[in-house]
Design a protein around this motif. Structure first.
Motif, short mmCIF file in Angstrom:
data_model
loop_
_atom_site.label_atom_id
_atom_site.label_comp_id
_atom_site.label_asym_id
_atom_site.label_seq_id
_atom_site.Cartn_x
_atom_site.Cartn_y
_atom_site.Cartn_z
N ALA A 28 17.11 33.42 8.17
CA ALA A 28 18.51 32.98 8.06
C ALA A 28 18.70 31.56 8.58
O ALA A 28 19.37 30.75 7.94
N LEU A 29 18.13 31.25 9.74
CA LEU A 29 18.30 29.90 10.30
C LEU A 29 17.55 28.87 9.45
O LEU A 29 18.09 27.80 9.16
N ALA A 30 16.33 29.19 9.05
CA ALA A 30 15.56 28.26 8.22
C ALA A 30 16.29 27.97 6.92
O ALA A 30 16.36 26.81 6.47
N ALA A 31 16.87 28.99 6.29
CA ALA A 31 17.59 28.79 5.03
C ALA A 31 18.85 27.97 5.25
O ALA A 31 19.22 27.15 4.41
N ARG A 32 19.51 28.18 6.37
CA ARG A 32 20.71 27.38 6.68
C ARG A 32 20.33 25.91 6.83
O ARG A 32 21.04 25.02 6.35
N LEU A 33 19.21 25.64 7.49
CA LEU A 33 18.76 24.27 7.65
C LEU A 33 18.37 23.65 6.30
O LEU A 33 18.65 22.48 6.04
N ALA A 34 17.73 24.46 5.44
CA ALA A 34 17.35 23.95 4.12
C ALA A 34 18.58 23.60 3.30
O ALA A 34 18.58 22.62 2.54
N ALA A 35 19.65 24.38 3.44
CA ALA A 35 20.88 24.09 2.70
C ALA A 35 21.59 22.87 3.28
O ALA A 35 22.14 22.05 2.53
N ARG A 36 21.57 22.74 4.61
CA ARG A 36 22.22 21.60 5.26
C ARG A 36 21.43 20.31 5.02
O ARG A 36 22.01 19.23 4.89
N LEU A 37 20.09 20.42 5.02
CA LEU A 37 19.22 19.25 4.91
C LEU A 37 18.27 19.45 3.74
O LEU A 37 17.07 19.72 3.92
N PRO A 38 18.76 19.33 2.51
CA PRO A 38 17.91 19.60 1.34
C PRO A 38 16.72 18.66 1.20
O PRO A 38 15.78 18.96 0.47
N HIS A 39 16.75 17.53 1.91
CA HIS A 39 15.64 16.58 1.87
C HIS A 39 14.58 16.88 2.91
O HIS A 39 13.56 16.19 2.98
N ALA A 40 14.79 17.91 3.75
CA ALA A 40 13.86 18.22 4.83
C ALA A 40 12.79 19.20 4.36
O ALA A 40 12.97 19.96 3.39
#
Length: 264
Positions: free
Chosen positions: A71-83
Motif C-alpha cells: 500500500a505505501l509503495a503504491a502510494r509513493l509510485a502514484a505520488r512520484l511516477p518518475h521514481a
C-alpha cells in the motif's frame, strides 16, 4: 492501480489472479486499520516527506521495508511516477498479492530484512534517496535493527532520508500510559475496532483455495517473529544517530503512533 494481465507469477512458479489479489489486498488494508489509528494520514505524511526530500531529482530511488502487499509503495509510485520504487518483504503471499494488484509500478523483492547481506537481494544500482517503512520495523530485535540502520546509512546518499511510521512507546511509563489512552479514545471515535483483525484475516486467507499456491510457498520460508516491540522512541533515535544519521526525530505523532525521520 492494478496488474493488466489475469495472473502474476511469483518465485517458484506460483500465480494468483488479479481479481483475487484485489479482494485480499483491500481486505488487508481494512484489517490494518484495526491497529493503526489514522493509518491513511500516516501514509500521507510519509509520502509528503519523501516528495519534499526528493524534489528536483530526475528518478529518485526509494525502498519500502516490510511492505506487505504494497500500500505505501503504491502510494509513493502514484505520488512520484518518475521514481523507482522497490518494495521488500519476507512473506511470499503478501508479495504475490502486491505484484498482482499493483502491477509493474512497484518492483517487489523477497528478502528477510536484517539478515546479513539482505541489501544485496535488492540489486540496487545506485545510492538510495529514501527508505520508508510503516508498522514493520518493530518486528526487528535490537541487534537486527542496529544492523539495518547502519546498512541504510551506508546506502543512502548524503541528505537522503529514512522515514518510519510505527507504534513507538515513550520512555516514561506515565507518558506511555497517557499516549495509549489518547490513541484508544481516538480508535473508539473512529470505530476502528470494528475492522477485521490480524488473526481473522489470516484464518480466512488459509481457507481460500485461490491462495493455496502462495500459502504453500509461504510454508517453505523462515518468516521472522516480532522481537523489538519493547524498544522506545528514544531507543530508536539513539540507534539511528549511532548508525550515522545526522538528524533524527518525529515529525508527526498521535498517541504512540509516530512518523520518525532520520537524515543521512
Amino acid at each position: 492501480m492494478s496488474g493488466t494481465s489475469g495472473t502474476t507469477e511469483v518465485r517458484g512458479g506460483t500465480s494468483v489472479g488479479v481479481a483475487t489479489a484485489a479482494r485480499w489486498v483491500r481486505r488487508w488494508e481494512d484489517q490494518q486499520q484495526h491497529y493503526a489509528v489514522d493509518r491513511d494520514e500516516r501514509l500521507t505524511v510519509i509520502a509528503d516527506v519523501v516528495e519534499h526530500t526528493t524534489a528536483g531529482l530526475a528518478e529518485p530511488l526509494v525502498v519500502d521495508l516490510g511492505c506487505g502487499p504494497g500500500a505505501l509503495a503504491a502510494r509513493l509510485a502514484a505520488r512520484l511516477p518518475h521514481a523507482a520504487i522497490v518494495a521488500v518483504d519476507a512473506d511470499p503471499l503478501l508479495l504475490g498479492l502486491g505484484r498482482a494488484y499493483y502491477g509493474p509500478a512497484v518492483r517487489f523483492v523477497e528478502a528477510v530484512i536484517g539478515r546479513p547481506g539482505w541489501l544485496g537481494a535488492l540489486a540496487l544500482d545506485r545510492p538510495l534517496d529514501a527508505a520508508v517503512s510503516t508498522t514493520a520495523l518493530h518486528y526487528l530485535g535490537e541487534a537486527a535493527l542496529r544492523r539495518v540502520y547502519r546498512d541504510l546509512a551506508d546506502r543512502l546518499r548524503p541528505g537522503g532520508v529514512l522515514v518510519n511510521g510505527d507504534h513507538l512507546r515513550q520512555d516514561a511509563g506515565r507518558l506511555c500510559e497517557i499516549a495509549r489512552a489518547v490513541g484508544r479514545r481516538r480508535a473508539e471515535r473512529r470505530r476502528v475496532r470494528s475492522h477485521e483483525d490480524w488473526d481473522s484475516w489470516w484464518a480466512a486467507a488459509h481457507a481460500d483455495p485461490a491462495l493455496a499456491g502462495l500459502l504453500a510457498e509461504r510454508r517453505t520460508r523462515p518468516l521472522p517473529a516480532s522481537e523489538g516491540e519493547h524498544l522506545t522512541l528514544s531507543a530508536h533515535l539513539t540507534l539511528l544517530r549511532e548508525a550515522g544519521f545526522r538528524h533524527a526525530g518525529p515529525v508527526w505523532q498521535f498517541g504512540n503512533s509516530h512518523v520518525v525521520v532520520a537524515v543521512r
